[in-house]
Scaffold this active site. Structure first.
Site, PDB file in Angstrom:
ATOM      1  N   ILE A 243      63.904  43.132   6.819  1.00 33.19           N
ATOM      2  CA  ILE A 243      64.768  42.856   8.035  1.00 33.19           C
ATOM      3  C   ILE A 243      64.042  41.692   8.901  1.00 33.19           C
ATOM      4  CG2 ILE A 243      65.771  43.380  10.246  1.00 33.19           C
ATOM      5  CD1 ILE A 243      66.037  46.404   9.224  1.00 33.19           C
ATOM      6  N   PRO A 244      64.241  40.504   8.359  1.00 32.84           N
ATOM      7  CA  PRO A 244      63.588  39.299   8.678  1.00 32.84           C
ATOM      8  C   PRO A 244      63.644  38.681  10.211  1.00 32.84           C
ATOM      9  CG  PRO A 244      65.657  38.359   7.783  1.00 32.84           C
ATOM     10  CD  PRO A 244      65.743  40.027   7.767  1.00 32.84           C
ATOM     11  N   CYS A 245      62.912  39.536  10.880  1.00 32.01           N
ATOM     12  CA  CYS A 245      62.507  38.784  12.307  1.00 32.01           C
ATOM     13  C   CYS A 245      61.881  37.710  12.519  1.00 32.01           C
ATOM     14  CB  CYS A 245      61.941  40.336  13.166  1.00 32.01           C
ATOM     15  SG  CYS A 245      60.646  40.957  12.249  1.00 32.01           S
ATOM     16  N   HIS A 246      61.024  37.526  11.370  1.00 29.61           N
ATOM     17  CA  HIS A 246      60.300  36.174  11.156  1.00 29.61           C
ATOM     18  C   HIS A 246      61.048  34.951  11.188  1.00 29.61           C
ATOM     19  CE1 HIS A 246      61.010  37.395   7.015  1.00 29.61           C
ATOM     20  NE2 HIS A 246      61.069  36.214   6.703  1.00 29.61           N
TER      21      HIS A 246
END
Length: 278
Positions: A243-246
């Protein structure tokens, strides 16, 4: 840990970030190698194996201005991403992923009755603590900045009433697929409050190598004024990388925060950008 491991390469990468920050983006290969204590040839070989591009090419992705360049050149409008099929069940991050969200009632129980298996794995971004249920991965934490004890405490605190069992074997096929060791489907089990899950679903619409802003996420989930709440939900994402919060940045072009440390966020963004162009 051998020199062939992803974790070893990330340790070199992490030191290279510090060297680029200290010496500046104009530093030569010889300068970077000397700062890290390696021969230029050995440093270049290890670095290229990890990033897919040379250290010189990679330096541009590590500069502090890279976030602004990403917003200028690789900004993703989430509404468009959704319309083109980048949503649940679609091909994201060059992976096939499917996910299931825990119901609000189940989440309110704090994980009571849930068996969460966990184990430590090598990853391209250092040691990774991975947790999962029978439905899929529910937690990935990177410990290179926080340390293993804090990573464990942090994830366990998300679901305080769950039963935790150290058992890496059932998680390994998902982990291997997630970090590119073989092809396959990765299943996720998102355990969070309803608002958090909406934010996490929006994050999963951002293609690899691209970024969006917290305000764009707020707009896409129907809460345009909830930018601060969106930022909090992004920071509480338990399944890092997948889950690409970056990929969520400030509208100003600042990196914003990252729960597992800004050096890790910078490394992931640079790694994805380099591999997209390699």
């Amino acid at each position: 840990m051998t020199e062939q491991s992803q974790g070893y390469h990330f340790n070199v990468m992490r030191r290279a970030i510090d060297a680029v920050d200290e010496l500046g983006p104009a530093a030569s290969l010889d300068d970077l190698a000397a700062e890290i204590g390696m021969s230029p040839a050995h440093f270049q070989r290890l670095f290229t194996r990890w990033a897919g591009v040379s250290p010189k090419r990679y330096q541009q992705y590590l500069t502090l201005g890279h976030a602004k360049a990403l917003l200028r050149d690789r900004f993703t409008t989430l509404e468009t991403a959704h319309e083109t099929g980048l949503s649940g069940g679609g091909r994201l991050h060059d992976l096939f992923m499917r996910w299931e969200a825990m119901s609000p009632g189940e989440f309110a129980k704090g994980g009571r009755g849930l068996c969460i298996r966990w184990g430590w794995f090598d990853s391209p971004f250092g040691p990774a603590l991975v947790m999962g249920t029978e439905k899929g991965l529910c937690g990935i934490a990177f410990s290179s900045e926080s340390g293993p004890e804090e990573a464990m405490r942090d994830l366990c605190s998300r679901w305080p009433n769950a039963t935790y069992v150290e058992d890496a074997a059932p998680l390994k096929p998902w982990v291997d697929a997630a970090f590119g060791l073989h092809s396959g489907e990765v299943s996720l089990h998102m355990i969070g409050a309803p608002f958090q899950i909406k934010v996490w679903e929006a994050l999963m619409q951002i293609p690899s190598g691209q970024v969006t802003t917290y305000s764009e996420i707020a707009q896409s989930i129907g809460h345009p004024r909830a930018v601060r709440a969106v930022g909090t939900a992004v920071g509480r994402n338990p399944i890092s990388y997948l889950i690409p919060c970056h990929r969520a940045l400030r509208k100003s072009g600042g990196l914003g925060g990252y729960h597992w440390g800004l050096p890790v966020k910078r490394a992931i963004l640079a790694w994805e950008a380099a591999r997209k162009e390699a």
